[in-house]
Design an enzyme around this catalytic site. Sequence first.
Site, short mmCIF file in Angstrom:
data_model
loop_
_atom_site.label_atom_id
_atom_site.label_comp_id
_atom_site.label_asym_id
_atom_site.label_seq_id
_atom_site.Cartn_x
_atom_site.Cartn_y
_atom_site.Cartn_z
N ASP A 27 -33.89 -73.09 35.46
CA ASP A 27 -33.71 -72.64 33.91
C ASP A 27 -32.90 -73.90 33.28
O ASP A 27 -32.54 -74.87 33.79
CB ASP A 27 -32.64 -71.48 33.94
CG ASP A 27 -32.03 -71.04 32.38
OD1 ASP A 27 -32.91 -70.78 31.56
OD2 ASP A 27 -30.78 -71.24 32.15
N ASP A 48 -31.08 -74.20 29.58
CA ASP A 48 -29.91 -73.82 28.75
C ASP A 48 -28.57 -73.10 29.46
O ASP A 48 -28.94 -72.18 30.20
CB ASP A 48 -30.23 -73.08 27.48
CG ASP A 48 -31.30 -73.65 26.46
OD1 ASP A 48 -31.27 -74.89 26.18
OD2 ASP A 48 -32.45 -73.12 26.60
#
Length: 230
Positions: A12, A14
Amino acid sequence: MSTFGRTSVVFDLDGTLVDSEPNYYEASRALLAERTGREYTWADNEQYVGISSHETLALWQREYGIAASVADLLADLDRRYLALARADTPVYPEMRKLVEELHDAGVPMAVASGSSRAAIEAILAGTGLDARLTTFVSAEEVPRGKPAPDVFLAAAALLGAEPADCVVFEDAAPGAAAAHAAGMRCVAVPYVAAHADDPAFAAAELLFRGGQHEFTAQAALDVLAAGRGR
């Protein structure tokens, strides 16, 4: 076969690789203030950690009766966010170290994010992570965002990897749930400490309850090496 066997890693972006949430918060706050006059607090923002920008904006459009289309709102949010992100988006040091170590070991890697493709490209380029992370997919390119598994399955397909051979690094409960739904292992590094007890994190192969304050590249490398060849 390398130390890590057939393992591929999907990150991922952010809150996992980079601390972009303050910039997203400020961009969201400004957008809502201008279009609705509504106050938007950090506590409000925490509700949307791990949910794609597109889905968040679709929710706001309905909830606050915003006349603009979701596409227009996404373009507005991206404009605001990128102006902030290009000025300052810090990479978590231990995450950068992990990416470098995995790259040097020849481990296939991809980024799977709820941000727009434009935002992903800008962040990877601006932080220099694009030198080692060249494969990425945005939630806007798949039918459903997290907690659906679509974005992780798309990343695995781009890498030519079986889902069972993939390990996901995630900071948010919807992402951990998406990894589980995709049949992938998960290393969880919660961005919001209070979310560490979320049931979605219970199935994680490794959970850093203290988030980035506790995370180390070496601990992650150890669990990746231990699971090689699965």
